[in-house]
Design an enzyme around this catalytic site. Structure first.
Site, PDB file in Angstrom:
ATOM      1  N   HIS A 109       2.677 -10.739  -9.092  1.00  0.00           N
ATOM      2  CA  HIS A 109       3.089 -11.865 -10.898  1.00  0.00           C
ATOM      3  C   HIS A 109       3.083 -11.643 -12.388  1.00  0.00           C
ATOM      4  O   HIS A 109       3.411 -12.316 -13.214  1.00  0.00           O
ATOM      5  CB  HIS A 109       3.347 -13.571 -10.652  1.00  0.00           C
ATOM      6  N   GLY A 176      -6.564 -20.635  -1.769  1.00  0.00           N
ATOM      7  CA  GLY A 176      -6.277 -21.027  -3.308  1.00  0.00           C
ATOM      8  C   GLY A 176      -4.992 -20.508  -3.341  1.00  0.00           C
ATOM      9  O   GLY A 176      -4.546 -20.322  -4.496  1.00  0.00           O
TER      10      GLY A 176
HETATM   11  N1  APR Z   1     -10.443 -23.413  -3.246  1.00  0.00           N
HETATM   12  C1  APR Z   1      -9.767 -23.326  -2.669  1.00  0.00           C
HETATM   13  N2  APR Z   1      -8.449 -23.665  -2.857  1.00  0.00           N
HETATM   14  C2  APR Z   1      -7.432 -24.407  -4.019  1.00  0.00           C
HETATM   15  C3  APR Z   1      -9.525 -24.573  -4.803  1.00  0.00           C
HETATM   16  C4  APR Z   1     -10.873 -24.183  -4.302  1.00  0.00           C
HETATM   17  N3  APR Z   1     -11.466 -24.372  -4.850  1.00  0.00           N
HETATM   18  N4  APR Z   1      -8.519 -25.691  -6.140  1.00  0.00           N
HETATM   19  C5  APR Z   1      -7.233 -25.594  -5.414  1.00  0.00           C
HETATM   20  N5  APR Z   1      -7.219 -25.137  -4.218  1.00  0.00           N
HETATM   21  C6  APR Z   1      -6.137 -24.827  -3.642  1.00  0.00           C
HETATM   22  C7  APR Z   1      -5.030 -25.879  -3.623  1.00  0.00           C
HETATM   23  O1  APR Z   1      -5.426 -27.338  -2.868  1.00  0.00           O
HETATM   24  C8  APR Z   1      -3.939 -25.605  -3.827  1.00  0.00           C
HETATM   25  O2  APR Z   1      -3.001 -25.898  -1.916  1.00  0.00           O
HETATM   26  O3  APR Z   1      -5.039 -23.926  -4.269  1.00  0.00           O
HETATM   27  C9  APR Z   1      -3.511 -23.944  -4.130  1.00  0.00           C
HETATM   28  C10 APR Z   1      -3.145 -24.331  -5.083  1.00  0.00           C
HETATM   29  O4  APR Z   1      -2.003 -24.114  -5.519  1.00  0.00           O
HETATM   30  P1  APR Z   1      -0.689 -23.721  -6.736  1.00  0.00           P
HETATM   31  O5  APR Z   1      -1.511 -24.924  -7.894  1.00  0.00           O
HETATM   32  O6  APR Z   1       0.949 -24.190  -6.284  1.00  0.00           O
HETATM   33  O7  APR Z   1      -1.017 -22.322  -7.121  1.00  0.00           O
HETATM   34  P2  APR Z   1      -0.017 -21.013  -6.156  1.00  0.00           P
HETATM   35  O8  APR Z   1       0.078 -21.247  -5.322  1.00  0.00           O
HETATM   36  O9  APR Z   1      -1.405 -19.962  -6.853  1.00  0.00           O
HETATM   37  O10 APR Z   1       0.864 -20.990  -6.843  1.00  0.00           O
HETATM   38  C11 APR Z   1       1.317 -19.997  -6.537  1.00  0.00           C
HETATM   39  O11 APR Z   1       3.723 -20.788  -8.108  1.00  0.00           O
HETATM   40  O12 APR Z   1       4.230 -21.013  -9.817  1.00  0.00           O
HETATM   41  C12 APR Z   1       3.739 -19.924  -9.313  1.00  0.00           C
HETATM   42  O13 APR Z   1       4.032 -18.100  -9.851  1.00  0.00           O
HETATM   43  C13 APR Z   1       3.872 -18.821 -10.264  1.00  0.00           C
HETATM   44  O14 APR Z   1       1.379 -17.845  -9.076  1.00  0.00           O
HETATM   45  C14 APR Z   1       1.968 -19.169  -9.243  1.00  0.00           C
HETATM   46  C15 APR Z   1       2.626 -19.124  -7.883  1.00  0.00           C
END
Ligand code: APR
Length: 240
Positions: A109, A176
């Site tokens: 990304h 995560g």
């Molecule tokens: N350890 C493990 N998991 C965790 C922790 C932690 N300490 N803290 C949060 N999480 C989990 C949450 O439960 C959630 O499921 O990490 C996940 C984060 O999800 P998002 O905030 O949706 O992030 P992500 O999945 O990386 O988003 C994907 O969406 O907006 C776009 O481009 C952006 O790359 C991003 C993509």
């Protein structure tokens, strides 16, 4: 012993480093409208708003208050000691994997630390915040650098390499990530289709939870060090 491992990381792996995730409570998408700060249309509509959004996130990353956590470091240990093939695909645009020491890393990304010339597509390591005077050096007249970030509606980077790795891996671990954004959310299906073992390390069950064979629920920084030790000791996930 596994031969080829693919790891996909999301914002959750950086949460324990102090970086905001997107969809947790108080996440970035609660404070900003995706269409305003993470789409080409939003950038065309209000370039300064988008530049402020990325300048603020880059400033936080470079503030000295954010550092790699035990999860990033566990993946570096895996890369250093695993005798097979490892590829870490990250959806994150922070440079915490690099700061921890990861080398076999693919930012699908994009990267907060870089800007891109809208004309030549050449990338530049940013020396100053985005703004009207932060321009490329490859064009005449110079063009205003844009964030080197894949916005919604744009094609992620490295997809050929990613599909090749997923087609040949025998272990796929998602760490995560909420599993809400494609194509990353579909990588588990490809891994399953090619007979790999699939595991999820997440604070809460993510959207594609049921597609994973194994689940490690909790903080990545607390789970990964032991999981990496087990993999390096030749243990097969779920075997005991
Ligand atoms: N350890 C493990 N998991 C965790 C922790 C932690 N300490 N803290 C949060 N999480 C989990 C949450 O439960 C959630 O499921 O990490 C996940 C984060 O999800 P998002 O905030 O949706 O992030 P992500 O999945 O990386 O988003 C994907 O969406 O907006 C776009 O481009 C952006 O790359 C991003 C993509």
């Amino acid at each position: 012993m596994y031969r080829q491992i693919v790891v996909l990381t999301g914002a959750g792996i950086s949460a324990e480093s102090g970086m905001s995730t997107f969809r947790d409570q108080h996440g970035l998408w609660e404070q900003h409208h995706i269409e305003d700060v993470a789409t080409p249309e939003g950038y065309a509509r209000d370039i300064e708003l988008v530049e402020r959004f990325y300048n603020t996130r880059r400033q936080q990353l470079n503030s000295g208050e954010v550092a790699p956590n035990a999860a990033h470091l566990a993946l570096v240990k895996l890369e250093a000691e695993f005798t097979g093939e490892l590829l870490v695909i990250t959806q994150n645009v922070d440079d915490l994997h690099e700061r921890a020491g990861s080398k076999r890393l693919l930012h699908m990304h994009g990267e907060l630390a870089k800007g891109r010339c809208p004309q030549s597509l050449q990338t530049f390591v940013l020396r100053e915040p985005f703004g009207v005077d932060n321009c490329c050096t490859c064009c005449i007249p110079a063009k205003r650098l844009r964030p080197h970030i894949v916005w919604f509606g744009e094609m992620p980077f490295g997809m050929d390499r990613i599909h090749d790795a997923l087609d040949h891996c025998d272990l796929f671990i998602a760490i995560g990530t909420s599993g809400t954004v494609y194509p990353a959310a579909g990588f588990v299906d490809s891994a399953n289709h090619h007979g790999a073992q699939t595991a999820e390390v997440n604070l809460d069950p993510a959207d594609r939870h049921s597609q994973f064979q194994y689940h490690f629920t909790g903080k990545a920084g607390e789970i990964l060090p032991q999981l990496v030790e087990d993999i390096l000791a030749g243990k097969v996930i779920g075997s005991e």
